[in-house]
Design a protein around this motif. Structure first.
Motif, PDB file in Angstrom:
ATOM      1  N   ASP A 100       1.261  -1.433   0.307  1.00  0.00           N
ATOM      2  CA  ASP A 100      -0.376   0.057   0.030  1.00  0.00           C
ATOM      3  C   ASP A 100       0.974   1.375   0.560  1.00  0.00           C
ATOM      4  OD1 ASP A 100       0.158   0.289   2.802  1.00  0.00           O
ATOM      5  OD2 ASP A 100      -0.960  -0.135   3.636  1.00  0.00           O
ATOM      6  N   LYS A 101      -0.236   1.745   0.014  1.00  0.00           N
ATOM      7  CA  LYS A 101       0.519   4.256  -0.370  1.00  0.00           C
ATOM      8  C   LYS A 101       2.088   4.019   1.041  1.00  0.00           C
ATOM      9  CE  LYS A 101      -2.793   6.022   2.257  1.00  0.00           C
ATOM     10  NZ  LYS A 101      -3.762   7.589   1.735  1.00  0.00           N
ATOM     11  N   ASP A 102       1.995   3.428   2.273  1.00  0.00           N
ATOM     12  CA  ASP A 102       2.582   3.338   3.470  1.00  0.00           C
ATOM     13  C   ASP A 102       3.197   2.460   3.613  1.00  0.00           C
ATOM     14  OD1 ASP A 102       0.598   5.650   4.706  1.00  0.00           O
ATOM     15  OD2 ASP A 102      -0.405   3.861   5.554  1.00  0.00           O
ATOM     16  N   GLY A 103       3.725   1.245   2.432  1.00  0.00           N
ATOM     17  CA  GLY A 103       4.730   1.063   2.599  1.00  0.00           C
ATOM     18  C   GLY A 103       4.594  -0.698   2.859  1.00  0.00           C
ATOM     19  N   LEU A 104       3.334  -1.133   3.545  1.00  0.00           N
ATOM     20  CA  LEU A 104       3.220  -1.893   3.818  1.00  0.00           C
ATOM     21  C   LEU A 104       2.676  -3.057   2.605  1.00  0.00           C
ATOM     22  CD1 LEU A 104       2.214  -3.898   6.720  1.00  0.00           C
ATOM     23  CD2 LEU A 104       0.540  -2.882   6.363  1.00  0.00           C
ATOM     24  N   ALA A 105       3.725  -4.443   3.405  1.00  0.00           N
ATOM     25  CA  ALA A 105       3.084  -5.428   2.149  1.00  0.00           C
ATOM     26  C   ALA A 105       2.149  -6.555   3.385  1.00  0.00           C
ATOM     27  CB  ALA A 105       4.501  -6.262   1.556  1.00  0.00           C
ATOM     28  N   THR A 106       1.350  -7.529   2.574  1.00  0.00           N
ATOM     29  CA  THR A 106       0.372  -8.310   3.106  1.00  0.00           C
ATOM     30  C   THR A 106       0.543  -9.009   2.057  1.00  0.00           C
ATOM     31  OG1 THR A 106      -0.760  -6.863   3.559  1.00  0.00           O
ATOM     32  CG2 THR A 106      -1.457  -9.066   3.863  1.00  0.00           C
ATOM     33  N   LEU A 107       1.050 -10.773   2.193  1.00  0.00           N
ATOM     34  CA  LEU A 107       1.074 -11.671   1.150  1.00  0.00           C
ATOM     35  C   LEU A 107      -0.518 -12.211   0.991  1.00  0.00           C
ATOM     36  CD1 LEU A 107       3.130 -13.327  -0.343  1.00  0.00           C
ATOM     37  CD2 LEU A 107       3.067 -14.791   1.583  1.00  0.00           C
ATOM     38  N   SER A 108      -0.595 -12.801  -0.294  1.00  0.00           N
ATOM     39  CA  SER A 108      -1.242 -13.230  -1.059  1.00  0.00           C
ATOM     40  C   SER A 108      -0.686 -15.194  -1.457  1.00  0.00           C
ATOM     41  CB  SER A 108      -1.954 -12.753  -1.815  1.00  0.00           C
ATOM     42  OG  SER A 108      -3.349 -11.783  -1.620  1.00  0.00           O
ATOM     43  N   GLY A 109      -1.257 -15.982  -1.057  1.00  0.00           N
ATOM     44  CA  GLY A 109      -0.451 -16.720  -1.850  1.00  0.00           C
ATOM     45  C   GLY A 109       0.036 -17.704  -1.287  1.00  0.00           C
ATOM     46  N   ALA A 110       0.741 -18.660  -2.060  1.00  0.00           N
ATOM     47  CA  ALA A 110       2.384 -18.637  -2.020  1.00  0.00           C
ATOM     48  C   ALA A 110       3.708 -18.103  -0.944  1.00  0.00           C
ATOM     49  CB  ALA A 110       3.009 -20.175  -2.806  1.00  0.00           C
ATOM     50  N   ASP A 111       4.441 -19.049  -0.447  1.00  0.00           N
ATOM     51  CA  ASP A 111       5.407 -18.496   0.657  1.00  0.00           C
ATOM     52  C   ASP A 111       6.279 -16.788  -0.064  1.00  0.00           C
ATOM     53  OD1 ASP A 111       4.174 -19.630   2.336  1.00  0.00           O
ATOM     54  OD2 ASP A 111       5.850 -20.797   2.455  1.00  0.00           O
ATOM     55  N   THR A 112       6.906 -16.388   0.594  1.00  0.00           N
ATOM     56  CA  THR A 112       7.841 -15.105   0.460  1.00  0.00           C
ATOM     57  C   THR A 112       8.858 -14.770   1.091  1.00  0.00           C
ATOM     58  OG1 THR A 112       5.941 -13.165  -1.251  1.00  0.00           O
ATOM     59  CG2 THR A 112       7.833 -12.206  -0.025  1.00  0.00           C
ATOM     60  N   TYR A 113      10.288 -14.681   1.023  1.00  0.00           N
ATOM     61  CA  TYR A 113      10.834 -14.582   1.563  1.00  0.00           C
ATOM     62  C   TYR A 113      11.446 -12.997   1.235  1.00  0.00           C
ATOM     63  CZ  TYR A 113      10.617 -19.663   2.722  1.00  0.00           C
ATOM     64  OH  TYR A 113       9.923 -20.842   2.452  1.00  0.00           O
ATOM     65  N   VAL A 114      12.340 -12.046   3.012  1.00  0.00           N
ATOM     66  CA  VAL A 114      12.775 -11.152   2.827  1.00  0.00           C
ATOM     67  C   VAL A 114      14.204 -11.503   2.720  1.00  0.00           C
ATOM     68  CG1 VAL A 114      13.171  -8.370   3.246  1.00  0.00           C
ATOM     69  CG2 VAL A 114      10.469  -9.312   2.690  1.00  0.00           C
ATOM     70  N   VAL A 115      15.059 -11.380   2.418  1.00  0.00           N
ATOM     71  CA  VAL A 115      16.457 -11.413   3.100  1.00  0.00           C
ATOM     72  C   VAL A 115      17.167 -10.452   2.863  1.00  0.00           C
ATOM     73  CG1 VAL A 115      18.587 -12.809   1.979  1.00  0.00           C
ATOM     74  CG2 VAL A 115      16.235 -13.960   1.671  1.00  0.00           C
ATOM     75  N   LEU A 116      18.260 -10.080   3.974  1.00  0.00           N
ATOM     76  CA  LEU A 116      18.891  -8.712   4.044  1.00  0.00           C
ATOM     77  C   LEU A 116      20.059  -9.397   3.875  1.00  0.00           C
ATOM     78  CD1 LEU A 116      19.222  -5.940   5.183  1.00  0.00           C
ATOM     79  CD2 LEU A 116      18.746  -6.461   7.535  1.00  0.00           C
ATOM     80  N   GLY A 117      21.156  -8.319   3.810  1.00  0.00           N
ATOM     81  CA  GLY A 117      22.444  -8.830   4.208  1.00  0.00           C
ATOM     82  C   GLY A 117      22.781  -7.388   4.443  1.00  0.00           C
ATOM     83  N   ASP A 118      23.576  -6.574   5.508  1.00  0.00           N
ATOM     84  CA  ASP A 118      23.736  -5.828   6.043  1.00  0.00           C
ATOM     85  C   ASP A 118      24.990  -5.266   6.663  1.00  0.00           C
ATOM     86  OD1 ASP A 118      24.004  -7.030   8.442  1.00  0.00           O
ATOM     87  OD2 ASP A 118      22.174  -7.168   9.512  1.00  0.00           O
ATOM     88  N   HIS A 119      25.901  -6.089   5.772  1.00  0.00           N
ATOM     89  CA  HIS A 119      27.460  -5.573   6.386  1.00  0.00           C
ATOM     90  C   HIS A 119      27.953  -6.598   4.928  1.00  0.00           C
ATOM     91  CE1 HIS A 119      28.340 -10.369   6.721  1.00  0.00           C
ATOM     92  NE2 HIS A 119      27.363  -9.843   7.016  1.00  0.00           N
ATOM     93  N   THR A 120      29.177  -5.537   5.142  1.00  0.00           N
ATOM     94  CA  THR A 120      30.280  -6.307   3.291  1.00  0.00           C
ATOM     95  C   THR A 120      30.351  -7.509   3.096  1.00  0.00           C
ATOM     96  OG1 THR A 120      31.277  -3.539   3.359  1.00  0.00           O
ATOM     97  CG2 THR A 120      32.467  -5.449   2.382  1.00  0.00           C
ATOM     98  N   PRO A 121      30.248  -8.421   2.294  1.00  0.00           N
ATOM     99  CA  PRO A 121      30.714  -9.662   2.536  1.00  0.00           C
ATOM    100  C   PRO A 121      31.842  -9.803   2.692  1.00  0.00           C
ATOM    101  CG  PRO A 121      29.367  -9.299   0.534  1.00  0.00           C
ATOM    102  CD  PRO A 121      30.107  -7.926   0.878  1.00  0.00           C
ATOM    103  N   GLU A 122      32.213 -11.480   3.324  1.00  0.00           N
ATOM    104  CA  GLU A 122      33.318 -11.554   3.667  1.00  0.00           C
ATOM    105  C   GLU A 122      34.162 -11.374   2.706  1.00  0.00           C
ATOM    106  OE1 GLU A 122      31.115 -12.258   7.399  1.00  0.00           O
ATOM    107  OE2 GLU A 122      30.783 -11.884   5.045  1.00  0.00           O
TER     108      GLU A 122
END
Length: 350
Positions: free
Chosen positions: A271-293
């Motif tokens: 939505d316009k406020d950035g809130l995501a709602t999932l319908s159907g099959a799974d979703t994955y959010v994958v965060l990388g928060d540092h420089t790769p080794e």
């Protein structure tokens, strides 16, 4: 020495291409690209209305419309009253069946005035004046499944600004499969070919790992890299590699990169406020928060501590105020991932 899997695949592809040339004759001409085509369903006249209540977005793990999320986007944009116009953008015509499968589904929803399918087969079609007029007069633009490299080629055409104008006026954008990819701020464009997880983990700078930036940067959805068909095609590993590349190469801001992998049949409504709602099959959010080794050309990836959120149907994820808890951790060491990438016990004491 036996070739690596990706080398074998590419050698086979090269041999197949060479044999096709021999079989067809060297003098045989390539088929001409089809002209841009337009098919409109519904009312012939666009809706005239000064204000809209979006933006809103739908991001699908496979190419087709997911009615539940699309209906929510339509209702959010029109504010529950009136109707709106949709444009579907495709780079090729379906091989069989309806020539307008996305619009067929859209026209079954409430609040739709029209749905127009534009098939644009070459980069310069992004400057087609009638297509750009239709886009600018629409309230939602949906990128069909297919080849995101062809969509990325529209970056230098008028089409990019036309789609941006739809979102800016309170409309929306979305897509499935390739159309999902093109709606992230960093686009895995697959312009050299599709890469597998094993190939990307073995070398995050593989020639098949190519990216387009500066196409779209939607509100509340910055620093993202979308991926599709996520579980069924085992794409967690390549999303990890994409995230590492984005961090190493400075493709995202603030030392963070967010992979968003949607499974086939899954759809995020945002939505316009950035809130995501999932319908159907799974979703994955994958965060990388540092420089790769270790993320260097020709060597396997090492990256410890990817933070992964698994969403199931009905769950939400706040892209405006991104969570700092509720994830599980997985790592990659010399190209080998931890086990059980797609499920883990969420950490709640962050």
């Amino acid at each position: 020495m036996r070739p690596f899997p990706h080398q074998a695949r590419r050698i086979a592809a090269s041999l197949a291409a060479a044999l096709a040339v021999i079989a067809g004759g060297l003098a045989q001409a390539e088929p001409a690209e089809a002209a841009a085509s337009r098919i409109r369903l519904g009312n012939s006249a666009d809706v005239g209305r000064a204000t809209w209540s979006g933006p809103a977005f739908t991001l699908n793990g496979s190419g087709g419309i997911v009615s539940a999320s699309m209906a929510r986007a339509v209702d959010a944009i029109r504010g529950g009253t009136g109707s709106l116009d949709v444009v579907v953008l495709a780079a090729s015509t379906p091989a069989s069946g309806s020539r307008t499968p996305e619009c067929d589904a859209v026209m079954r929803l409430s609040g739709i005035n029209s749905c127009t399918t534009w098939t644009l087969t070459k980069p310069s079609d992004g400057n087609n004046s009638q297509a750009n007029t239709d886009i600018r007069n629409a309230e939602f633009v949906y990128f069909a499944g297919g080849d995101q490299c062809k969509y990325a080629a529209w970056k230098s055409t008028s089409l990019r600004a036309s789609v941006q104008s739809v979102v800016a006026k309170g409309g929306g954008s979305g897509g499935g499969s390739a159309g999902h990819h093109i709606n992230s701020s960093v686009v895995y464009d697959a312009c050299q070919g599709s890469i597998t997880s094993s190939e990307a983990l073995a070398n995050p700078y593989d020639s098949y790992a190519t990216f387009t930036t500066g196409m779209f940067d939607w509100p509340n959805y910055g620093d993202t890299i979308n991926d599709s068909h996520f579980v069924s095609r085992d794409r967690m590993g390549r999303t990890m590699a994409f995230v590492a590349r984005a961090l190493k190469d400075g493709l995202t801001q603030g030392g963070r990169a967010w992979g968003v992998g949607v499974e086939e049949g899954g759809s995020l409504f945002i939505d316009k406020d950035g809130l995501a709602t999932l319908s159907g099959a799974d979703t994955y959010v994958v965060l990388g928060d540092h420089t790769p080794e270790k993320a260097v050309p020709g060597q396997p990836l090492t990256f410890t501590g990817f933070k992964i959120w698994r969403l199931t149907a009905g769950q939400t994820f706040d892209f405006k105020n991104r969570p700092t808890c509720g994830y599980y951790l997985r790592s990659v060491t010399n190209g080998v991932t931890d086990s059980n990438l797609y499920n883990g016990t969420p950490i709640t004491s962050c």
